[in-house]
Design an enzyme around this catalytic site. Structure first.
Site, PDB file in Angstrom:
ATOM      1  N   VAL A 117     -15.281  -4.973   9.548  1.00 15.63           N
ATOM      2  CA  VAL A 117     -13.882  -3.727  10.005  1.00 15.63           C
ATOM      3  C   VAL A 117     -13.645  -2.809   9.187  1.00 15.63           C
ATOM      4  O   VAL A 117     -14.767  -2.263   8.256  1.00 15.63           O
ATOM      5  CB  VAL A 117     -12.469  -4.165   9.907  1.00 15.63           C
ATOM      6  CG1 VAL A 117     -11.634  -5.717  10.876  1.00 15.63           C
ATOM      7  CG2 VAL A 117     -11.522  -4.997   8.019  1.00 15.63           C
ATOM      8  N   LEU A 166     -24.371  -1.718  11.628  1.00 15.57           N
ATOM      9  CA  LEU A 166     -23.569   0.080  11.543  1.00 15.57           C
ATOM     10  C   LEU A 166     -22.183  -0.264  10.352  1.00 15.57           C
ATOM     11  O   LEU A 166     -21.558   0.744   9.671  1.00 15.57           O
ATOM     12  CB  LEU A 166     -22.769  -0.197  12.666  1.00 15.57           C
ATOM     13  CG  LEU A 166     -23.592   0.469  13.941  1.00 15.57           C
ATOM     14  CD1 LEU A 166     -22.769  -0.120  15.545  1.00 15.57           C
ATOM     15  CD2 LEU A 166     -24.070   1.645  13.667  1.00 15.57           C
ATOM     16  N   LYS A 167     -21.308  -1.527   9.798  1.00 15.32           N
ATOM     17  CA  LYS A 167     -20.580  -2.064   9.249  1.00 15.32           C
ATOM     18  C   LYS A 167     -21.134  -1.108   7.698  1.00 15.32           C
ATOM     19  O   LYS A 167     -20.847  -0.225   6.850  1.00 15.32           O
ATOM     20  CB  LYS A 167     -20.800  -3.198   8.796  1.00 15.32           C
ATOM     21  CG  LYS A 167     -19.358  -3.894   7.759  1.00 15.32           C
ATOM     22  CD  LYS A 167     -18.405  -2.496   7.596  1.00 15.32           C
ATOM     23  CE  LYS A 167     -17.314  -3.344   6.144  1.00 15.32           C
ATOM     24  NZ  LYS A 167     -15.989  -2.181   6.069  1.00 15.32           N
ATOM     25  N   VAL A 168     -22.281  -1.261   7.440  1.00 10.55           N
ATOM     26  CA  VAL A 168     -22.983  -0.739   6.075  1.00 10.55           C
ATOM     27  C   VAL A 168     -23.390   0.884   6.253  1.00 10.55           C
ATOM     28  O   VAL A 168     -23.475   0.913   4.827  1.00 10.55           O
ATOM     29  CB  VAL A 168     -24.141  -1.510   5.279  1.00 10.55           C
ATOM     30  CG1 VAL A 168     -23.880  -3.663   5.222  1.00 10.55           C
ATOM     31  CG2 VAL A 168     -25.368  -1.852   6.634  1.00 10.55           C
ATOM     32  N   THR A 170     -21.604   2.614   7.841  1.00  9.71           N
ATOM     33  CA  THR A 170     -20.243   2.975   7.112  1.00  9.71           C
ATOM     34  C   THR A 170     -20.223   3.075   6.201  1.00  9.71           C
ATOM     35  O   THR A 170     -19.276   4.073   4.960  1.00  9.71           O
ATOM     36  CB  THR A 170     -19.350   2.715   8.038  1.00  9.71           C
ATOM     37  OG1 THR A 170     -19.298   1.625   8.457  1.00  9.71           O
ATOM     38  CG2 THR A 170     -19.371   3.444  10.000  1.00  9.71           C
TER      39      THR A 170
END
Length: 320
Positions: A117, A166-168, A170
């Site tokens: 998330v 993509l989470k890391v 962001t």
């Protein structure tokens, strides 16, 4: 669908709360028995082990502090993975590790999703957080109702592991922005600017950002409380650095951020709230970067709304 949830911490407790609040059949586990008891009092069930959770649930969600913790839980659950079972990894983790563990789940007949998330604990609490999901399309369609219950904007990012990349990415950007916001606020104060005016100037300018509009508020309040700590920042930037190194990208700013947070941890402790990284500059200059009128904690002022899928087709992305 019967759902199991392991990890009731700052983020996991809020995500699982959204499931329970919206009538999902929920069973929970956590190392902290007090957190489990709170959920049971609200109508959730609990079991004795991750293995039992996988055995008795259709989908099991993990939201844990490290790749090592996820691995330990998965090794307990794996013998109970059968055809039709789903593992949903909502931790911020290494994409190579989630692919390794996911392959074990798939080999056992189950399905695997990495679905971290983004958007802060205050949005996780209201079900308005954003969720990335990496998996095959058929699995995504099966879990979409759960994702739309926990979050508002849902993005299918591609194959397993893509969401974790993509989470890391962001989180790296958020960390870089946090450090530059700290430098901007301290420099403005040193130049004699009023910090309330400075906050508004940045907010209404090309220099604004999600981090400024949220974290700068608790920095200026002095609480620095965003329910996120320096050790977690170090972990996340380290994961981003590993992705870059695996793909032969010669980064310059990322290693600098790692050093900044190493220094912050050495001075203030690994469990210090991450916006307190500004204390390095407060200590160096003798300035107090606080101003009246800002809240001690972030609150999501948007009402809870049903989630929807974001379709990536450019700046006018559609939603389903």
């Amino acid at each position: 669908m019967k759902v199991g949830f392991i990890g009731l911490g700052n983020v996991g407790g809020k995500l699982s709360g959204s499931l329970l609040r919206n009538g999902i059949n929920l069973t929970v586990l956590d190392l902290n028995p007090d957190l489990v008891a709170e959920f049971v009092a609200q109508g959730a069930q609990t079991v004795g082990s991750p293995a039992e959770l996988m055995r008795t649930c259709d989908a099991v969600i993990t939201c844990l502090p490290s790749p090592a913790a996820s691995d330990a839980v998965m090794q307990d659950m794996l013998p109970e993975v059968t055809t039709g079972k789903i593992w949903m990894e909502m931790s911020t983790t290494d994409e190579a590790e989630v692919r390794r563990l996911g392959a074990q789940v798939i080999d056992a007949g189950g399905a695997a999703v990495d679905c971290p998330v983004s958007g802060g604990c205050h949005r996780a609490a209201t079900g308005n957080i954003s969720i990335f999901a990496g998996c095959d399309r058929a699995t995504f369609d099966r879990i979409a109702p759960l994702l739309k219950t926990m979050g508002r904007r849902i993005l299918h990012t591609g194959e397993l592991g893509s969401a974790s990349v993509l989470k890391v990415v962001t989180n790296y950007l958020a960390t870089a922005n946090l450090v530059t916001c700290c430098e901007a606020l301290v420099t403005a104060k040193a130049a004699g600017m009023d910090l309330n005016t400075t906050y508004e100037a940045l907010k209404m300018s090309s220099g604004t950002s999600f981090v400024h509009e949220t974290e700068s508020q608790v920095i200026l309040n002095g609480s620095r409380d965003i329910s996120f700590t320096m050790d977690l920042v170090k972990k996340d930037v380290g994961l981003f650095q590993e992705v870059a190194e695996r793909n032969n990208v010669p980064l310059e700013i990322s290693p600098m951020l790692c050093k900044i947070f190493d220094d912050g941890i050495a001075k203030y402790g690994e469990r210090c709230f991450s916006p307190n990284i500004i204390k390095r500059l407060e200590d160096a200059t003798g300035l107090d970067i606080r101003a009246p009128g800002f809240p001690p904690e972030l609150q999501d002022d948007e009402p809870e709304e049903p989630g929807y899928e974001v379709i990536p087709n450019g700046p006018t992305a559609a939603k389903l």
